[in-house]
Scaffold this motif. Structure first.
Motif, PDB file in Angstrom:
ATOM      1  N   GLN A  37       0.841  -1.194   0.000  1.00  0.00           N
ATOM      2  CA  GLN A  37       0.000   0.000   0.000  1.00  0.00           C
ATOM      3  C   GLN A  37       0.877   1.245   0.000  1.00  0.00           C
ATOM      4  OE1 GLN A  37      -2.649   0.606   3.368  1.00  0.00           O
ATOM      5  NE2 GLN A  37      -4.062   1.856   2.133  1.00  0.00           N
ATOM      6  N   VAL A  38       0.888   1.940  -1.126  1.00  0.00           N
ATOM      7  CA  VAL A  38       1.605   3.208  -1.181  1.00  0.00           C
ATOM      8  C   VAL A  38       0.683   4.299  -0.683  1.00  0.00           C
ATOM      9  CG1 VAL A  38       3.095   2.431  -3.035  1.00  0.00           C
ATOM     10  CG2 VAL A  38       1.003   3.666  -3.588  1.00  0.00           C
ATOM     11  N   LEU A  39       1.285   5.415  -0.285  1.00  0.00           N
ATOM     12  CA  LEU A  39       0.536   6.491   0.358  1.00  0.00           C
ATOM     13  C   LEU A  39      -0.597   6.993  -0.533  1.00  0.00           C
ATOM     14  CD1 LEU A  39       0.760   7.982   3.044  1.00  0.00           C
ATOM     15  CD2 LEU A  39       2.029   9.775   1.856  1.00  0.00           C
ATOM     16  N   GLY A  40      -1.793   7.041   0.038  1.00  0.00           N
ATOM     17  CA  GLY A  40      -2.931   7.594  -0.683  1.00  0.00           C
ATOM     18  C   GLY A  40      -3.681   6.611  -1.565  1.00  0.00           C
ATOM     19  N   GLN A  41      -3.249   5.363  -1.586  1.00  0.00           N
ATOM     20  CA  GLN A  41      -3.906   4.362  -2.433  1.00  0.00           C
ATOM     21  C   GLN A  41      -4.373   3.171  -1.602  1.00  0.00           C
ATOM     22  OE1 GLN A  41      -1.546   3.228  -5.816  1.00  0.00           O
ATOM     23  NE2 GLN A  41      -0.855   5.315  -6.203  1.00  0.00           N
ATOM     24  N   GLY A  42      -5.182   2.338  -2.232  1.00  0.00           N
ATOM     25  CA  GLY A  42      -5.588   1.100  -1.586  1.00  0.00           C
ATOM     26  C   GLY A  42      -4.511   0.042  -1.726  1.00  0.00           C
TER      27      GLY A  42
ATOM     28  N   GLU B   5     -15.012   0.963  -7.606  1.00  0.00           N
ATOM     29  CA  GLU B   5     -15.101   2.399  -7.360  1.00  0.00           C
ATOM     30  C   GLU B   5     -15.887   2.666  -6.089  1.00  0.00           C
ATOM     31  OE1 GLU B   5     -12.933   3.545 -10.750  1.00  0.00           O
ATOM     32  OE2 GLU B   5     -13.781   4.823  -9.179  1.00  0.00           O
ATOM     33  N   GLN B   6     -15.385   3.580  -5.291  1.00  0.00           N
ATOM     34  CA  GLN B   6     -16.084   3.946  -4.067  1.00  0.00           C
ATOM     35  C   GLN B   6     -16.467   5.422  -4.090  1.00  0.00           C
ATOM     36  OE1 GLN B   6     -13.091   1.416  -1.348  1.00  0.00           O
ATOM     37  NE2 GLN B   6     -14.743   2.384  -0.175  1.00  0.00           N
ATOM     38  N   SER B   7     -17.590   5.711  -3.465  1.00  0.00           N
ATOM     39  CA  SER B   7     -18.029   7.107  -3.377  1.00  0.00           C
ATOM     40  C   SER B   7     -18.721   7.348  -2.047  1.00  0.00           C
ATOM     41  CB  SER B   7     -18.984   7.422  -4.540  1.00  0.00           C
ATOM     42  OG  SER B   7     -20.127   6.587  -4.490  1.00  0.00           O
ATOM     43  N   PRO B   8     -18.636   8.585  -1.517  1.00  0.00           N
ATOM     44  CA  PRO B   8     -17.795   9.669  -2.045  1.00  0.00           C
ATOM     45  C   PRO B   8     -16.327   9.426  -1.696  1.00  0.00           C
ATOM     46  CG  PRO B   8     -18.778  10.326   0.020  1.00  0.00           C
ATOM     47  CD  PRO B   8     -19.324   8.947  -0.275  1.00  0.00           C
ATOM     48  N   PRO B   9     -15.408  10.110  -2.324  1.00  0.00           N
ATOM     49  CA  PRO B   9     -13.996   9.959  -1.969  1.00  0.00           C
ATOM     50  C   PRO B   9     -13.677  10.552  -0.598  1.00  0.00           C
ATOM     51  CG  PRO B   9     -14.253  11.572  -3.712  1.00  0.00           C
ATOM     52  CD  PRO B   9     -15.586  10.930  -3.523  1.00  0.00           C
ATOM     53  N   ASP B  10     -14.374  11.614  -0.244  1.00  0.00           N
ATOM     54  CA  ASP B  10     -14.155  12.261   1.049  1.00  0.00           C
ATOM     55  C   ASP B  10     -15.505  12.609   1.665  1.00  0.00           C
ATOM     56  OD1 ASP B  10     -11.659  13.404  -0.786  1.00  0.00           O
ATOM     57  OD2 ASP B  10     -11.099  12.859   1.264  1.00  0.00           O
ATOM     58  N   LEU B  11     -15.538  12.516   3.004  1.00  0.00           N
ATOM     59  CA  LEU B  11     -16.776  12.794   3.718  1.00  0.00           C
ATOM     60  C   LEU B  11     -16.428  13.423   5.052  1.00  0.00           C
ATOM     61  CD1 LEU B  11     -19.841  12.339   3.507  1.00  0.00           C
ATOM     62  CD2 LEU B  11     -19.494  10.052   4.456  1.00  0.00           C
ATOM     63  N   ILE B  12     -17.043  14.571   5.323  1.00  0.00           N
ATOM     64  CA  ILE B  12     -16.813  15.267   6.591  1.00  0.00           C
ATOM     65  C   ILE B  12     -18.141  15.350   7.323  1.00  0.00           C
ATOM     66  CG2 ILE B  12     -16.043  17.385   7.708  1.00  0.00           C
ATOM     67  CD1 ILE B  12     -14.322  17.914   5.217  1.00  0.00           C
ATOM     68  N   LEU B  13     -18.168  14.864   8.550  1.00  0.00           N
ATOM     69  CA  LEU B  13     -19.399  14.807   9.317  1.00  0.00           C
ATOM     70  C   LEU B  13     -19.202  15.374  10.708  1.00  0.00           C
ATOM     71  CD1 LEU B  13     -20.503  11.099   8.639  1.00  0.00           C
ATOM     72  CD2 LEU B  13     -21.365  13.128   7.484  1.00  0.00           C
ATOM     73  N   GLN B  14     -20.309  15.807  11.293  1.00  0.00           N
ATOM     74  CA  GLN B  14     -20.294  16.158  12.706  1.00  0.00           C
ATOM     75  C   GLN B  14     -20.750  14.927  13.485  1.00  0.00           C
ATOM     76  OE1 GLN B  14     -22.486  19.745  13.566  1.00  0.00           O
ATOM     77  NE2 GLN B  14     -21.081  20.231  15.243  1.00  0.00           N
ATOM     78  N   GLU B  15     -20.241  14.800  14.674  1.00  0.00           N
ATOM     79  CA  GLU B  15     -20.644  13.679  15.533  1.00  0.00           C
ATOM     80  C   GLU B  15     -22.159  13.561  15.586  1.00  0.00           C
ATOM     81  OE1 GLU B  15     -18.795  14.179  19.377  1.00  0.00           O
ATOM     82  OE2 GLU B  15     -17.964  12.161  19.283  1.00  0.00           O
ATOM     83  N   GLY B  16     -22.624  12.322  15.481  1.00  0.00           N
ATOM     84  CA  GLY B  16     -24.056  12.085  15.573  1.00  0.00           C
ATOM     85  C   GLY B  16     -24.732  11.942  14.231  1.00  0.00           C
ATOM     86  N   ILE B  98      -9.180  -7.300  -4.491  1.00  0.00           N
ATOM     87  CA  ILE B  98      -8.959  -6.055  -5.218  1.00  0.00           C
ATOM     88  C   ILE B  98      -9.674  -4.955  -4.442  1.00  0.00           C
ATOM     89  CG2 ILE B  98      -9.367  -4.794  -7.350  1.00  0.00           C
ATOM     90  CD1 ILE B  98      -9.217  -7.489  -8.796  1.00  0.00           C
ATOM     91  N   PHE B  99      -8.887  -3.988  -4.011  1.00  0.00           N
ATOM     92  CA  PHE B  99      -9.422  -2.927  -3.174  1.00  0.00           C
ATOM     93  C   PHE B  99      -9.980  -1.776  -3.995  1.00  0.00           C
ATOM     94  CE2 PHE B  99      -8.342  -3.767   1.291  1.00  0.00           C
ATOM     95  CZ  PHE B  99      -7.633  -4.945   1.135  1.00  0.00           C
ATOM     96  N   GLY B 100     -11.006  -1.146  -3.444  1.00  0.00           N
ATOM     97  CA  GLY B 100     -11.550   0.043  -4.051  1.00  0.00           C
ATOM     98  C   GLY B 100     -10.690   1.255  -3.775  1.00  0.00           C
ATOM     99  N   THR B 101     -11.176   2.385  -4.242  1.00  0.00           N
ATOM    100  CA  THR B 101     -10.431   3.641  -4.148  1.00  0.00           C
ATOM    101  C   THR B 101     -10.507   4.265  -2.759  1.00  0.00           C
ATOM    102  OG1 THR B 101     -12.423   4.653  -5.081  1.00  0.00           O
ATOM    103  CG2 THR B 101     -10.604   4.201  -6.589  1.00  0.00           C
ATOM    104  N   GLY B 102     -11.402   3.794  -1.923  1.00  0.00           N
ATOM    105  CA  GLY B 102     -11.481   4.260  -0.546  1.00  0.00           C
ATOM    106  C   GLY B 102     -12.337   5.498  -0.362  1.00  0.00           C
ATOM    107  N   THR B 103     -12.926   5.623   0.830  1.00  0.00           N
ATOM    108  CA  THR B 103     -13.628   6.829   1.265  1.00  0.00           C
ATOM    109  C   THR B 103     -12.969   7.302   2.553  1.00  0.00           C
ATOM    110  OG1 THR B 103     -15.786   6.269   0.299  1.00  0.00           O
ATOM    111  CG2 THR B 103     -15.779   7.779   2.185  1.00  0.00           C
ATOM    112  N   ARG B 104     -12.467   8.555   2.526  1.00  0.00           N
ATOM    113  CA  ARG B 104     -11.841   9.121   3.718  1.00  0.00           C
ATOM    114  C   ARG B 104     -12.903   9.844   4.514  1.00  0.00           C
ATOM    115  NH1 ARG B 104      -6.786   9.881   5.278  1.00  0.00           N
ATOM    116  NH2 ARG B 104      -6.064   9.227   3.217  1.00  0.00           N
ATOM    117  N   LEU B 105     -13.148   9.367   5.739  1.00  0.00           N
ATOM    118  CA  LEU B 105     -14.169   9.937   6.611  1.00  0.00           C
ATOM    119  C   LEU B 105     -13.513  10.694   7.757  1.00  0.00           C
ATOM    120  CD1 LEU B 105     -17.112  10.193   7.643  1.00  0.00           C
ATOM    121  CD2 LEU B 105     -16.775   8.004   8.825  1.00  0.00           C
ATOM    122  N   GLN B 106     -13.981  11.924   7.959  1.00  0.00           N
ATOM    123  CA  GLN B 106     -13.544  12.714   9.107  1.00  0.00           C
ATOM    124  C   GLN B 106     -14.784  13.098   9.902  1.00  0.00           C
ATOM    125  OE1 GLN B 106     -10.344  15.740   8.234  1.00  0.00           O
ATOM    126  NE2 GLN B 106     -10.921  15.253   6.141  1.00  0.00           N
ATOM    127  N   VAL B 107     -14.774  12.746  11.184  1.00  0.00           N
ATOM    128  CA  VAL B 107     -15.884  13.069  12.074  1.00  0.00           C
ATOM    129  C   VAL B 107     -15.389  14.053  13.119  1.00  0.00           C
ATOM    130  CG1 VAL B 107     -17.626  12.191  13.653  1.00  0.00           C
ATOM    131  CG2 VAL B 107     -16.867  10.775  11.726  1.00  0.00           C
TER     132      VAL B 107
END
Lengths: 114, 109
Positions: A37-42, B5-16, B98-107
């Motif tokens: 896993q390189v940075l920023g990728q799966g 493919e995963q969506s959304p790529p980024d997600l920002i939420l408030q607690e709850g 095979i992994f997807g592109t990921g969703t980065r979640l910030q709470v």
């Protein structure tokens, strides 16, 4: 029960050197897979071993090799390190070799090549 | 090869708050897993769900294999839910995820 363990946790190597990473699967698991896993990728699949035989290989150069021992632990070797080999290397274990088994990941080895 | 493919790529939420993460895949698969990767890089198993619906506490997942997608629901999010969520599929006749592109979640609190 202990999960998948990997060693070392962190490693710094110089270009051109060789490195060996180690993985111990969950007790009773006979399949071990390696991912990069390189940075920023799966994570990207490198190898899978089951019962000491290679079952699958990803799109990685021959500098990457692996083996599985009779106790099902595994080693990943990378020769002639390049800067681009800097990554988190993850090991996963599962009961069997097919897709009907859940894979469990270790904490990874973070390799930095300078 | 199969695309994930995963969506959304980024997600920002408030607690709850509640959220839905989606994973689309381009071909039939033998296996689908959802993972949470914490800031230290550890991939934590959330669900093994090639089809159907499962629930585990505040998390639930649904995979509709015939339509080639999976959804991960997070309810009443907490700051500890922050991280990257991956879906991963195992195509038939292979032994690799095979992994997807990921969703980065910030709470945020």
């Amino acid at each position: 029960d202990a999960g998948v363990t990997q060693s070392p946790t962190h490693l710094i190597k110089t270009r051109g050197q060789q490195v060996t990473l180690r993985c111990s699967p969950i007790s009773g698991h006979k399949s071990v897979s390696w991912y990069q896993q390189v940075l920023g990728q799966g994570p990207q699949f490198i190898f899978q071993y089951y019962e000491k035989e290679e079952r699958g290989r990803g799109n990685f150069p021959d500098r990457f090799s692996a083996r599985q021992f009779p106790n099902y632990s595994s080693e990943l070797n990378v020769n002639a390190l390049l800067l681009g080999d800097s990554a988190l290397y993850l090991c996963a274990s599962s009961l069997g070799a097919t897709g009907t088994y859940e894979q469990y990941f270790g904490p990874g080895t973070r390799l930095t090549v300078t | 090869g199969i695309q994930v493919e995963q969506s959304p790529p980024d997600l920002i939420l408030q607690e709850g708050a509640n959220s839905t993460l989606r994973c689309n895949f381009s071909d039939s698969v033998n296996n689908l897993q959802w993972f949470h990767q914490n800031p230290w890089g550890q991939l934590i198993n959330l669900f093994y769900i090639p089809s159907g619906t499962k629930q585990n506490g505040r998390l639930s997942a649904t995979t509709v294999a015939t339509e080639r997608y999976s959804l991960l629901y997070i309810s009443s999010s907490q700051t500890t839910d922050s991280g990257v969520y991956f879906c991963a599929v195992e195509p038939y006749n292979t032994d690799k995820l095979i992994f997807g592109t990921g969703t980065r979640l910030q709470v945020f609190p």
